[in-house]
Design a protein around this motif. Sequence first.
Motif, PDB file in Angstrom:
ATOM      1  N   PRO A 157       0.807  -1.231   0.000  1.00 22.41           N
ATOM      2  CA  PRO A 157       0.000   0.000   0.000  1.00 22.41           C
ATOM      3  C   PRO A 157       0.837   1.278   0.000  1.00 22.41           C
ATOM      4  O   PRO A 157       1.887   1.359   0.631  1.00 22.41           O
ATOM      5  CB  PRO A 157      -0.805  -0.117   1.309  1.00 22.41           C
ATOM      6  CG  PRO A 157      -0.874  -1.571   1.580  1.00 22.41           C
ATOM      7  CD  PRO A 157       0.446  -2.106   1.124  1.00 22.41           C
ATOM      8  N   ILE A 158       0.343   2.269  -0.717  1.00 25.26           N
ATOM      9  CA  ILE A 158       0.975   3.582  -0.751  1.00 25.26           C
ATOM     10  C   ILE A 158       0.786   4.245   0.613  1.00 25.26           C
ATOM     11  O   ILE A 158      -0.269   4.117   1.236  1.00 25.26           O
ATOM     12  CB  ILE A 158       0.340   4.439  -1.861  1.00 25.26           C
ATOM     13  CG1 ILE A 158       0.586   3.786  -3.227  1.00 25.26           C
ATOM     14  CG2 ILE A 158       0.869   5.858  -1.846  1.00 25.26           C
ATOM     15  CD1 ILE A 158      -0.223   4.390  -4.353  1.00 25.26           C
ATOM     16  N   ARG A 159       1.825   4.971   1.071  1.00 22.51           N
ATOM     17  CA  ARG A 159       1.752   5.619   2.371  1.00 22.51           C
ATOM     18  C   ARG A 159       2.578   6.895   2.370  1.00 22.51           C
ATOM     19  O   ARG A 159       3.268   7.197   1.398  1.00 22.51           O
ATOM     20  CB  ARG A 159       2.239   4.671   3.472  1.00 22.51           C
ATOM     21  CG  ARG A 159       3.747   4.386   3.478  1.00 22.51           C
ATOM     22  CD  ARG A 159       4.171   3.194   2.620  1.00 22.51           C
ATOM     23  NE  ARG A 159       5.624   2.983   2.710  1.00 22.51           N
ATOM     24  CZ  ARG A 159       6.214   2.225   3.618  1.00 22.51           C
ATOM     25  NH1 ARG A 159       5.477   1.620   4.541  1.00 22.51           N
ATOM     26  NH2 ARG A 159       7.513   2.086   3.637  1.00 22.51           N
ATOM     27  N   VAL A 160       2.540   7.649   3.465  1.00 19.29           N
ATOM     28  CA  VAL A 160       3.288   8.897   3.587  1.00 19.29           C
ATOM     29  C   VAL A 160       4.557   8.651   4.398  1.00 19.29           C
ATOM     30  O   VAL A 160       4.512   8.019   5.455  1.00 19.29           O
ATOM     31  CB  VAL A 160       2.446   9.987   4.265  1.00 19.29           C
ATOM     32  CG1 VAL A 160       3.271  11.262   4.480  1.00 19.29           C
ATOM     33  CG2 VAL A 160       1.205  10.296   3.440  1.00 19.29           C
ATOM     34  N   ALA A 161       5.688   9.150   3.895  1.00 21.77           N
ATOM     35  CA  ALA A 161       6.976   9.047   4.578  1.00 21.77           C
ATOM     36  C   ALA A 161       7.574  10.446   4.717  1.00 21.77           C
ATOM     37  O   ALA A 161       7.012  11.429   4.235  1.00 21.77           O
ATOM     38  CB  ALA A 161       7.912   8.124   3.801  1.00 21.77           C
ATOM     39  N   VAL A 162       8.744  10.537   5.386  1.00 18.77           N
ATOM     40  CA  VAL A 162       9.358  11.846   5.599  1.00 18.77           C
ATOM     41  C   VAL A 162      10.878  11.733   5.529  1.00 18.77           C
ATOM     42  O   VAL A 162      11.458  10.710   5.908  1.00 18.77           O
ATOM     43  CB  VAL A 162       8.919  12.455   6.957  1.00 18.77           C
ATOM     44  CG1 VAL A 162       9.396  11.611   8.133  1.00 18.77           C
ATOM     45  CG2 VAL A 162       9.399  13.895   7.104  1.00 18.77           C
ATOM     46  N   ALA A 163      11.495  12.775   5.018  1.00 23.77           N
ATOM     47  CA  ALA A 163      12.957  12.892   4.998  1.00 23.77           C
ATOM     48  C   ALA A 163      13.294  14.289   5.514  1.00 23.77           C
ATOM     49  O   ALA A 163      12.439  15.175   5.555  1.00 23.77           O
ATOM     50  CB  ALA A 163      13.503  12.693   3.591  1.00 23.77           C
ATOM     51  N   ARG A 164      14.548  14.483   5.909  1.00 25.71           N
ATOM     52  CA  ARG A 164      14.922  15.816   6.376  1.00 25.71           C
ATOM     53  C   ARG A 164      16.328  16.181   5.919  1.00 25.71           C
ATOM     54  O   ARG A 164      17.148  15.330   5.573  1.00 25.71           O
ATOM     55  CB  ARG A 164      14.806  15.932   7.898  1.00 25.71           C
ATOM     56  CG  ARG A 164      15.957  15.359   8.685  1.00 25.71           C
ATOM     57  CD  ARG A 164      15.768  15.580  10.177  1.00 25.71           C
ATOM     58  NE  ARG A 164      16.938  15.121  10.910  1.00 25.71           N
ATOM     59  CZ  ARG A 164      17.035  15.094  12.235  1.00 25.71           C
ATOM     60  NH1 ARG A 164      15.993  15.485  12.970  1.00 25.71           N
ATOM     61  NH2 ARG A 164      18.142  14.674  12.821  1.00 25.71           N
ATOM     62  N   CYS A 165      16.563  17.493   5.950  1.00 25.06           N
ATOM     63  CA  CYS A 165      17.852  18.063   5.563  1.00 25.06           C
ATOM     64  C   CYS A 165      18.103  19.257   6.481  1.00 25.06           C
ATOM     65  O   CYS A 165      17.177  20.036   6.755  1.00 25.06           O
ATOM     66  CB  CYS A 165      17.808  18.510   4.100  1.00 25.06           C
ATOM     67  SG  CYS A 165      19.240  19.435   3.520  1.00 25.06           S
ATOM     68  N   LYS A 175      22.200  15.473   0.847  1.00 26.93           N
ATOM     69  CA  LYS A 175      22.095  15.994   2.208  1.00 26.93           C
ATOM     70  C   LYS A 175      20.753  15.648   2.869  1.00 26.93           C
ATOM     71  O   LYS A 175      20.506  16.036   4.003  1.00 26.93           O
ATOM     72  CB  LYS A 175      22.278  17.514   2.205  1.00 26.93           C
ATOM     73  CG  LYS A 175      23.625  17.975   1.674  1.00 26.93           C
ATOM     74  CD  LYS A 175      24.775  17.519   2.572  1.00 26.93           C
ATOM     75  CE  LYS A 175      26.097  18.091   2.098  1.00 26.93           C
ATOM     76  NZ  LYS A 175      27.224  17.678   2.987  1.00 26.93           N
ATOM     77  N   TRP A 176      19.925  14.929   2.147  1.00 26.23           N
ATOM     78  CA  TRP A 176      18.636  14.504   2.683  1.00 26.23           C
ATOM     79  C   TRP A 176      18.727  13.086   3.217  1.00 26.23           C
ATOM     80  O   TRP A 176      19.382  12.225   2.615  1.00 26.23           O
ATOM     81  CB  TRP A 176      17.561  14.554   1.597  1.00 26.23           C
ATOM     82  CG  TRP A 176      17.186  15.938   1.180  1.00 26.23           C
ATOM     83  CD1 TRP A 176      17.793  16.696   0.217  1.00 26.23           C
ATOM     84  CD2 TRP A 176      16.131  16.732   1.710  1.00 26.23           C
ATOM     85  NE1 TRP A 176      17.174  17.913   0.109  1.00 26.23           N
ATOM     86  CE2 TRP A 176      16.147  17.970   1.015  1.00 26.23           C
ATOM     87  CE3 TRP A 176      15.162  16.526   2.700  1.00 26.23           C
ATOM     88  CZ2 TRP A 176      15.230  18.981   1.279  1.00 26.23           C
ATOM     89  CZ3 TRP A 176      14.251  17.537   2.957  1.00 26.23           C
ATOM     90  CH2 TRP A 176      14.294  18.745   2.257  1.00 26.23           C
ATOM     91  N   PHE A 177      18.025  12.836   4.339  1.00 28.62           N
ATOM     92  CA  PHE A 177      18.022  11.512   4.941  1.00 28.62           C
ATOM     93  C   PHE A 177      16.590  11.103   5.289  1.00 28.62           C
ATOM     94  O   PHE A 177      15.843  11.876   5.891  1.00 28.62           O
ATOM     95  CB  PHE A 177      18.901  11.496   6.196  1.00 28.62           C
ATOM     96  CG  PHE A 177      20.353  11.734   5.879  1.00 28.62           C
ATOM     97  CD1 PHE A 177      21.186  10.686   5.537  1.00 28.62           C
ATOM     98  CD2 PHE A 177      20.860  13.026   5.880  1.00 28.62           C
ATOM     99  CE1 PHE A 177      22.516  10.905   5.213  1.00 28.62           C
ATOM    100  CE2 PHE A 177      22.191  13.259   5.551  1.00 28.62           C
ATOM    101  CZ  PHE A 177      23.022  12.196   5.215  1.00 28.62           C
ATOM    102  N   LYS A 178      16.240   9.878   4.897  1.00 29.91           N
ATOM    103  CA  LYS A 178      14.892   9.361   5.132  1.00 29.91           C
ATOM    104  C   LYS A 178      14.750   8.831   6.563  1.00 29.91           C
ATOM    105  O   LYS A 178      15.712   8.339   7.157  1.00 29.91           O
ATOM    106  CB  LYS A 178      14.584   8.236   4.140  1.00 29.91           C
ATOM    107  CG  LYS A 178      14.558   8.669   2.686  1.00 29.91           C
ATOM    108  CD  LYS A 178      14.300   7.474   1.789  1.00 29.91           C
ATOM    109  CE  LYS A 178      14.235   7.855   0.315  1.00 29.91           C
ATOM    110  NZ  LYS A 178      14.010   6.681  -0.544  1.00 29.91           N
ATOM    111  N   PHE A 179      13.519   8.928   7.074  1.00 30.92           N
ATOM    112  CA  PHE A 179      13.212   8.441   8.414  1.00 30.92           C
ATOM    113  C   PHE A 179      12.913   6.948   8.368  1.00 30.92           C
ATOM    114  O   PHE A 179      12.013   6.513   7.661  1.00 30.92           O
ATOM    115  CB  PHE A 179      12.015   9.192   8.983  1.00 30.92           C
ATOM    116  CG  PHE A 179      11.646   8.793  10.383  1.00 30.92           C
ATOM    117  CD1 PHE A 179      12.438   9.171  11.453  1.00 30.92           C
ATOM    118  CD2 PHE A 179      10.504   8.042  10.614  1.00 30.92           C
ATOM    119  CE1 PHE A 179      12.093   8.811  12.754  1.00 30.92           C
ATOM    120  CE2 PHE A 179      10.146   7.673  11.904  1.00 30.92           C
ATOM    121  CZ  PHE A 179      10.941   8.060  12.976  1.00 30.92           C
TER     122      PHE A 179
END
Length: 321
Positions: A157-165, A175-179
């Motif tokens: 299933p498709i879902r929402v994820a997050v990364a940060r920089c 410079k971005w890293f996934k949670f």
Amino acid sequence: MLFRSKSPTRLLVVSGNATVLLQGPSLAQAKPHKMVFGPGAKTEFDNGYAGITSIVPGPSPNRKLLAIYHAEDHVDMPKVFYNKDIQGAYWSVGLAYSNDKGESFTRVGQILRSSVAKKDVTKEHQGVGDPHVILDATREFLLAYYTDITRRPADEPIRVAVARCAVADGGEPGKWFKFRNGKFEEPGLGGQEDAVVRGPADFPCEAGAPHVTYLPKWKRYVMVFNVLAFADFEKQQGDQGGLYWCISEDGLKWTVPQQLCPGLPVPLTGKEYIAHTTLLIDSVTESKATGQLYFAYSPRWGTQAPNQPHHLTRRSVSLSR
């Protein structure tokens, strides 16, 4: 849709496969000014689509505005099975910048990519995309919430994820890293991710196209997003799915999603369509936030009359903690 300024009102809207700048004395009177960003060369990751979804301040005078955009690679991808008007695509996320108040943008490169390479895709739409980027509550990091359609065999299933920089890193590629597993350590380009938001647990569904706002008065993040209920897709009528919202103290652990308005967030010919929502808050008290919910809508989706492509619409919304 992306709001950029109020005097004059200027906003970016994705039209077709490119990004258009609108401006005018008010939102209702804003008109197309110019196309400011479009697809890249055939050999690039954004050859089929380049839609800017977020603008954040740049870290230096040389890059005054950072633009994060949804990118699609259409080369050798088939049309989707449910609508032959819709091109299949390998999704990813790109970065551009502007030094002239959004009149033009310069490409930087790809910043988020799926752990499944294009050569290994199994669906007409696959990858990661639909990003929305904000400053976190500390203003030390950029948070990119995105739709994860990696479609791993064990997590379809498709879902929402997050990364940060880090803000100081200016959103640069690499410079971005996934949670994942409680940490931001997976590389943005090709790393794995965990879901931070899924659709409601009481019926089979998928969640995506997030838009996140931080409300200092609440000390909470608010997310609005699409939910596709599988039963709605089968009967081609929105009921359980549509536009949803949830809140979070830390941007990682979210409340149970609540429905804002029912609908079908998949374009099916001749059927009502509702998707890709943006929340614009007008006022906030300790317990209530009110504003406008903007979204793509068509009463009968299609490219030929009497059907019609989706257009931008809105409705008032009131959210309670």
